[in-house]
Design a protein around this motif. Structure first.
Motif, PDB file in Angstrom:
ATOM      1  N   ILE A  64       0.832  -1.206   0.000  1.00  0.00           N
ATOM      2  CA  ILE A  64       0.000   0.000   0.000  1.00  0.00           C
ATOM      3  C   ILE A  64       0.859   1.245   0.000  1.00  0.00           C
ATOM      4  CG2 ILE A  64      -1.641   1.346   1.372  1.00  0.00           C
ATOM      5  CD1 ILE A  64      -2.877  -1.326   2.247  1.00  0.00           C
ATOM      6  N   GLU A  65       1.917   1.226   0.795  1.00  0.00           N
ATOM      7  CA  GLU A  65       2.829   2.367   0.860  1.00  0.00           C
ATOM      8  C   GLU A  65       3.446   2.640  -0.509  1.00  0.00           C
ATOM      9  OE1 GLU A  65       6.815   3.887   3.286  1.00  0.00           O
ATOM     10  OE2 GLU A  65       6.005   1.887   3.616  1.00  0.00           O
ATOM     11  N   LYS A  71       1.185   6.675  -6.724  1.00  0.00           N
ATOM     12  CA  LYS A  71       0.049   7.531  -7.060  1.00  0.00           C
ATOM     13  C   LYS A  71       0.375   9.003  -6.838  1.00  0.00           C
ATOM     14  CE  LYS A  71      -3.029   4.597  -8.467  1.00  0.00           C
ATOM     15  NZ  LYS A  71      -3.523   4.661  -9.857  1.00  0.00           N
ATOM     16  N   ILE A  72       1.062   9.275  -5.731  1.00  0.00           N
ATOM     17  CA  ILE A  72       1.454  10.660  -5.452  1.00  0.00           C
ATOM     18  C   ILE A  72       2.376  11.182  -6.544  1.00  0.00           C
ATOM     19  CG2 ILE A  72       2.791  12.115  -3.872  1.00  0.00           C
ATOM     20  CD1 ILE A  72       1.682  10.386  -1.587  1.00  0.00           C
ATOM     21  N   SER A  73       3.291  10.323  -6.992  1.00  0.00           N
ATOM     22  CA  SER A  73       4.196  10.722  -8.074  1.00  0.00           C
ATOM     23  C   SER A  73       3.418  11.011  -9.355  1.00  0.00           C
ATOM     24  CB  SER A  73       5.234   9.627  -8.322  1.00  0.00           C
ATOM     25  OG  SER A  73       6.042   9.422  -7.178  1.00  0.00           O
ATOM     26  N   LEU A  78       0.951  14.875 -13.046  1.00  0.00           N
ATOM     27  CA  LEU A  78      -0.260  15.357 -13.708  1.00  0.00           C
ATOM     28  C   LEU A  78      -0.504  16.839 -13.403  1.00  0.00           C
ATOM     29  CD1 LEU A  78      -2.834  14.784 -15.335  1.00  0.00           C
ATOM     30  CD2 LEU A  78      -3.930  14.064 -13.213  1.00  0.00           C
ATOM     31  N   VAL A  79      -0.324  17.210 -12.133  1.00  0.00           N
ATOM     32  CA  VAL A  79      -0.513  18.607 -11.736  1.00  0.00           C
ATOM     33  C   VAL A  79       0.480  19.510 -12.469  1.00  0.00           C
ATOM     34  CG1 VAL A  79      -0.289  20.231  -9.821  1.00  0.00           C
ATOM     35  CG2 VAL A  79      -1.526  18.086  -9.500  1.00  0.00           C
ATOM     36  N   GLU A  80       1.712  19.057 -12.590  1.00  0.00           N
ATOM     37  CA  GLU A  80       2.722  19.843 -13.304  1.00  0.00           C
ATOM     38  C   GLU A  80       2.335  20.032 -14.764  1.00  0.00           C
ATOM     39  OE1 GLU A  80       6.350  17.763 -12.659  1.00  0.00           O
ATOM     40  OE2 GLU A  80       6.638  18.540 -10.623  1.00  0.00           O
ATOM     41  N   LYS A  81       1.823  18.954 -15.385  1.00  0.00           N
ATOM     42  CA  LYS A  81       1.384  19.064 -16.772  1.00  0.00           C
ATOM     43  C   LYS A  81       0.205  20.018 -16.898  1.00  0.00           C
ATOM     44  CE  LYS A  81       2.918  14.489 -18.356  1.00  0.00           C
ATOM     45  NZ  LYS A  81       2.481  13.177 -18.885  1.00  0.00           N
TER      46      LYS A  81
END
Length: 222
Positions: A64-65, A71-73, A78-81
């Motif tokens: 899970i970790e 997922k965070i990566s 995605l946010v950067e794009k």
């Protein structure tokens, strides 16, 4: 006799002390043995399935970790794009706003060129219109006409001008089509709201002339 009694008492006391110490040592030894035994009994009482389940839970936590980290990566990327796309869109909007601002300024400047009153006015305007400002003149005429060509035609071509001109130059009138740039922007502006722009222009000339002659007749009566 007294000496013998004293020795006997001393021996008895020594034996009692030795016995007490031995008892403590034996109890301590027994305590360690009992503790080890209790631990063995406790371990023996834990089911192997519980131990396996605990190990599996730890493995799941690790998985899970890792999943969360991945997922965070992905979300960060995605946010950067998205930020890059937003910046590009904002840059495009800025350019469009600047163009709109320039167009608005050009339109406001073009509005001041109307109404056309004289031959010199139309000749100068026809020379001023080019590919760079043509849209501004079309917008200016649209603004002046407000979608009502016959009603507001005199805001573009003055009444006196309309009395001297018509589209084709017939009936000894001057020919509007000789000023191609002016005629083109006039026709395109009217064509935004009319199916047949040339027919609308012709009707507008007629309405202005009738308006003039009614005014002349009224003045004569009064």
């Amino acid at each position: 006799m007294n000496s013998l009694r004293n020795i006997t008492v001393l021996l008895a006391f020594t034996l009692s002390v030795f016995g007490a110490v031995s008892g403590v040592r034996q109890k301590s030894k027994m305590s360690k043995v009992e503790t080890a035994g209790k631990l063995r009994r406790m371990n023996a009482g834990i089911p192997q399935s519980f131990v396996d389940s605990f190990n599996n839970s730890c493995n799941k936590c690790n998985n899970i970790e890792k999943l969360l980290t991945d997922k965070i990566s992905e979300l960060t990327e995605l946010v950067e794009k998205q930020n890059t796309v937003i910046i590009d869109i904002l840059a495009e909007h800025t350019v469009l706003l600047e163009k709109l601002s320039q167009k608005e300024k050009g339109t406001n400047s073009a509005i001041l060129k109307f109404p056309i009153k004289t031959d010199a006015d139309i000749a100068k305007l026809d020379a001023d219109i080019n590919d760079n400002n043509r849209v501004c003149y079309i917008s200016a005429i649209q603004y002046l006409l407000q979608g009502q060509v016959k009603k507001n035609f005199e805001k573009v071509l003055s009444r006196q001008f309309c009395l001297e001109y018509n589209i084709g130059g017939i009936a000894n009138k001057k020919r509007l089509k000789d000023f191609g740039n002016v005629y083109t922007v006039l026709k395109k502006a009217i064509g935004k709201t009319a199916v047949d722009a040339e027919a609308e222009i012709r009707k507008a000339f007629q309405v202005v002339k009738k308006r003039h002659f009614r005014q002349v007749s009224f003045n004569k009566v009064t």
